[in-house]
Design a protein around this motif. Structure first.
Motif, short mmCIF file in Angstrom:
data_model
loop_
_atom_site.label_atom_id
_atom_site.label_comp_id
_atom_site.label_asym_id
_atom_site.label_seq_id
_atom_site.Cartn_x
_atom_site.Cartn_y
_atom_site.Cartn_z
N ILE A 31 71.11 46.19 24.85
CA ILE A 31 69.72 45.89 24.48
C ILE A 31 69.24 44.62 25.18
O ILE A 31 68.15 44.60 25.76
CB ILE A 31 69.57 45.75 22.95
N VAL A 61 65.43 44.17 15.70
CA VAL A 61 66.46 45.18 15.92
C VAL A 61 67.70 44.72 15.16
O VAL A 61 68.17 43.61 15.37
CB VAL A 61 66.77 45.35 17.42
N VAL A 72 65.06 49.60 13.97
CA VAL A 72 64.03 48.90 14.73
C VAL A 72 62.80 48.82 13.85
O VAL A 72 62.28 49.84 13.41
CB VAL A 72 63.70 49.65 16.04
N VAL A 126 67.92 54.42 15.73
CA VAL A 126 68.63 54.98 16.88
C VAL A 126 70.09 55.05 16.48
O VAL A 126 70.72 54.02 16.20
CB VAL A 126 68.48 54.11 18.14
N THR A 167 74.01 55.28 16.75
CA THR A 167 74.90 54.66 17.73
C THR A 167 75.75 55.68 18.49
O THR A 167 76.22 55.37 19.58
CB THR A 167 75.82 53.63 17.05
N PHE A 208 73.61 56.42 21.62
CA PHE A 208 72.83 55.25 22.02
C PHE A 208 72.72 55.16 23.53
O PHE A 208 73.71 55.18 24.25
CB PHE A 208 73.47 53.98 21.46
N ARG A 259 69.63 53.79 26.81
CA ARG A 259 68.36 53.11 27.09
C ARG A 259 67.19 54.02 26.72
O ARG A 259 66.22 53.59 26.12
CB ARG A 259 68.28 52.71 28.56
N PHE A 294 66.72 54.21 22.91
CA PHE A 294 66.24 52.94 22.38
C PHE A 294 64.79 52.69 22.75
O PHE A 294 63.98 52.30 21.91
CB PHE A 294 67.11 51.79 22.89
N THR A 304 62.06 54.44 20.75
CA THR A 304 61.93 54.08 19.35
C THR A 304 60.90 53.00 19.16
O THR A 304 60.65 52.20 19.95
CB THR A 304 63.28 53.63 18.77
#
Length: 115
Positions: free
Chosen positions: A10, A52, A63, A102, A104, A107, A109, A112, A115
Motif C-alpha cells: 500500500i 486503511v 478502508v 479488501v 487479504t 490482495f 493493487r 485495493f 475500493t
C-alpha cells in the motif's frame, strides 16, 4: 500475504504517482497497522481523508473515509458513486461515511485501488 507485505504494498502504491498519498502511519491497539491516506476526488481539486486498517488476525483490510469540513458530503458522495458494489456508504445528517473491504487472500493493487 503477511501484514507487513500488505502495508509495504500500500505504501509503495501511494508513491507511484497514483491519486492516493500516504499521510500517516500509526499504531492502534488490536491492529497490525493503520494508515492515513488522502485520495483525490476526480473532477475536483479536493481530496478526502481515507483510513486503511488491518486488524490483528483479520482476513480483510478495512478502508474508511468520512466527510469533514475539508472533504464535504458531496466529495464523499462523488467518491462513493464511482466505487464497486463491495464499497458501501452511510449518509447521516451532516456527514457521510464510506467503507469498503479488501480481503487479504486476493490482495492486489487492482483490488485495493477499486475500493
Amino acid at each position: 500475504m503477511t501484514p507487513d507485505e500488505i502495508k509495504s504494498a500500500i505504501t509503495g502504491w501511494c508513491s507511484q504517482g497514483t491519486d492516493i498519498q500516504l499521510v500517516e502511519d500509526r499504531s492502534d491497539p488490536g491492529a497490525d497497522f493503520v494508515l492515513g491516506l488522502r485520495a483525490a476526488v476526480h473532477g475536483s481539486a479536493g481530496t478526502v481523508p481515507v483510513e486503511v486498517r488491518l486488524d490483528q488476525g483479520g482476513d480483510r483490510v478495512t478502508v474508511t473515509s468520512t466527510s469533514t469540513a475539508v472533504a464535504g458530503v458531496d466529495a464523499i458522495r462523488s467518491l462513493l458513486d464511482r466505487r464497486p458494489a463491495s464499497v458501501y456508504g452511510d449518509v447521516e445528517v451532516g456527514s457521510t461515511v464510506l467503507t469498503g473491504h479488501v480481503y487479504t487472500d486476493g490482495f492486489s493493487r487492482h483490488t485495493f485501488m477499486r475500493t
